[in-house]
Design a protein around this motif. Structure first.
Motif: not given
Length: 119
Positions: A43-46, A92-93
């Motif tokens: 979340p919120g990452k590349g 988590t992804a």
């Protein structure tokens, strides 16, 4: 038309092993034109490249994940799998399986599967 479909549990507890399988149709995972990749996005990452299994079964992993990662395949079922051990909430992804058509060209993606690591 190549299709990839991830499957596996959506919830994993900390310290356990995350296991996902990618079912491939429309292409053979043993064809020497392709390689088969796992990529994730927290979340919120590349996007984060995790590792790859080549047509001959050889593997390569991200240095950050190498110790915990294993990619394997079942040529009879035209599937490949990911195991990630000792997971933490940082794992988590959304996890994607991807076809690399050569030279890092990520040409086909699964729809992605959400995996949450939580107690």
């Amino acid at each position: 038309q190549v299709q990839l479909q991830e499957s596996g549990p959506g919830l994993v507890k900390p310290s356990q092993t995350l296991s996902l399988t990618c079912t491939v149709s429309g292409a053979s995972i043993t064809a020497d034109t392709d390689a088969w990749t796992w990529i994730r996005q927290a979340p919120g990452k590349g996007l984060e490249w995790m590792g790859v299994i080549n047509y001959d079964g050889s593997t390569y992993y991200s240095p950050a994940l190498k110790i915990r990662s294993s990619i394997s395949r079942d040529t009879s079922n035209n599937t490949f799998s990911l195991q990630l051990t000792s997971v933490t909430p940082e794992d988590t992804a959304v996890y994607y399986c991807v076809r690399d058509g050569g030279w890092g060209s990520l040409e086909d993606w699964g729809q992605g599967t959400q995996v949450t690591v939580s107690s």
